[in-house]
Write a protein that holds these residues in place. Structure first.
Motif, PDB file in Angstrom:
ATOM      1  N   ALA A  52       0.841  -1.200   0.000  1.00 39.26           N
ATOM      2  CA  ALA A  52       0.000   0.000   0.000  1.00 39.26           C
ATOM      3  C   ALA A  52       0.875   1.247   0.000  1.00 39.26           C
ATOM      4  N   CYS A  53       2.039   1.176   0.639  1.00 36.15           N
ATOM      5  CA  CYS A  53       2.968   2.304   0.676  1.00 36.15           C
ATOM      6  C   CYS A  53       3.473   2.648  -0.720  1.00 36.15           C
TER       7      CYS A  53
ATOM      8  N   GLU B  99       0.886   7.705  -6.096  1.00 33.07           N
ATOM      9  CA  GLU B  99      -0.235   8.629  -6.265  1.00 33.07           C
ATOM     10  C   GLU B  99       0.110  10.033  -5.754  1.00 33.07           C
ATOM     11  N   ALA B 100       0.737  10.108  -4.578  1.00 30.61           N
ATOM     12  CA  ALA B 100       1.013  11.407  -3.961  1.00 30.61           C
ATOM     13  C   ALA B 100       2.049  12.200  -4.734  1.00 30.61           C
TER      14      ALA B 100
ATOM     15  N   ALA C 189       3.313   9.977   2.500  1.00 33.21           N
ATOM     16  CA  ALA C 189       2.164   9.175   2.074  1.00 33.21           C
ATOM     17  C   ALA C 189       2.281   7.726   2.521  1.00 33.21           C
ATOM     18  N   CYS C 190       3.483   7.157   2.455  1.00 33.45           N
ATOM     19  CA  CYS C 190       3.671   5.759   2.834  1.00 33.45           C
ATOM     20  C   CYS C 190       3.350   5.546   4.311  1.00 33.45           C
ATOM     21  N   VAL C 191       3.691   6.525   5.152  1.00 34.67           N
ATOM     22  CA  VAL C 191       3.431   6.423   6.587  1.00 34.67           C
ATOM     23  C   VAL C 191       1.929   6.509   6.861  1.00 34.67           C
ATOM     24  N   GLU C 192       1.265   7.451   6.201  1.00 30.94           N
ATOM     25  CA  GLU C 192      -0.167   7.656   6.434  1.00 30.94           C
ATOM     26  C   GLU C 192      -1.004   6.441   6.064  1.00 30.94           C
ATOM     27  N   VAL C 193      -0.589   5.724   5.034  1.00 31.34           N
ATOM     28  CA  VAL C 193      -1.439   4.662   4.490  1.00 31.34           C
ATOM     29  C   VAL C 193      -1.144   3.289   5.096  1.00 31.34           C
ATOM     30  N   CYS C 194      -0.013   3.102   5.776  1.00 34.29           N
ATOM     31  CA  CYS C 194       0.382   1.773   6.244  1.00 34.29           C
ATOM     32  C   CYS C 194      -0.649   1.199   7.212  1.00 34.29           C
TER      33      CYS C 194
END
Length: 223
Positions: A51-52, A58-59, A167-172
């Motif tokens: 997901a990251c 995308e971001a 973004a990777c942190v927010e979505v994990c």
């Protein structure tokens, strides 16, 4: 996650040319002024969902065919049905002593003074690929449209600019990623490093990477 002897020697040679020690194990932290952002990837929490990777793409509008971030799955550890996998984050280490910055002839590859993040100014990049050769982790690439060097910038120009986490942190979904100021002992990332066993990949090269890892609990962890 093994690298050939030839690729290792090539990376070490560039470090030597840049005046960087190739073998010394250095201290965990080096104060360079301003905020010094870093990240922890907890390999005990990561499930390899990628997901990251999708959130990063995308971001930051990452072009098709290239990637700023990838998750590498190990060979299976254990015997069926009790099989486990190690998931390894492959991305820029944002080194305090970055060889990509040292070899850049135009100043396009630089360390942002306000954040400590290693970034690329596409307006100055001539596509010589010196930085790509210098990087021991092979995480840089030439953008297929701009024809300039590109890589992870911890979302400096997107999420961080908006006052958010990368973004990777927010979505994990498993909270395997922690981001923050390494020079603030009260930050979540500093407390995690102080309280957990962590390691940094290829630390002996002396580049002082700011990507820490909580090691996978099973099998051998190669550094």
């Amino acid at each position: 996650m093994s690298y050939s002897r030839r690729r290792f020697l090539a990376g070490a040679g560039v470090l030597a040319l840049a005046g960087l020690p190739a073998c010394a194990v250095l201290a965990r932290s080096e104060n360079i002024g301003g905020v010094r952002y870093g990240m922890v990837h907890d390999e005990t929490r990561c499930i390899g969902c990628t997901a990251c990777v999708d959130a990063c793409r995308e971001a930051n509008l990452v072009a098709e065919g290239v990637s700023r971030l990838s998750i590498i799955r190990s060979e299976p550890v254990g015997d069926f049905p009790d099989v486990k996998y190690r998931f390894f984050r492959h991305s820029c280490q944002h080194c305090d002593r970055a060889p990509c910055v040292a070899v850049c002839p135009t100043g396009a590859s630089f360390r942002d003074a306000a954040t400590g993040i290693i970034d690329v100014n596409p307006d100055l990049c001539v596509g010589c690929q010196y930085c790509i050769v210098a990087c021991p982790w092979r995480v840089r690439f030439i953008h297929p449209v701009s024809r300039t060097a590109d890589k992870c910038d911890f979302c400096r120009k997107t999420r961080l600019k908006e006052g958010r986490q990368p973004a990777c942190v927010e979505v994990c979904p498993t909270r395997a990623l922690t981001f923050g100021n390494l020079d603030d002992p009260q930050s979540e990332v500093s407390k995690l490093i102080a309280g957990q066993t962590t390691y940094r990949y290829k630390l002996a090269l002396g580049t002082l990477p700011k990507l820490y890892r909580v090691p996978f609990r099973y099998g051998e962890v190669k550094q």
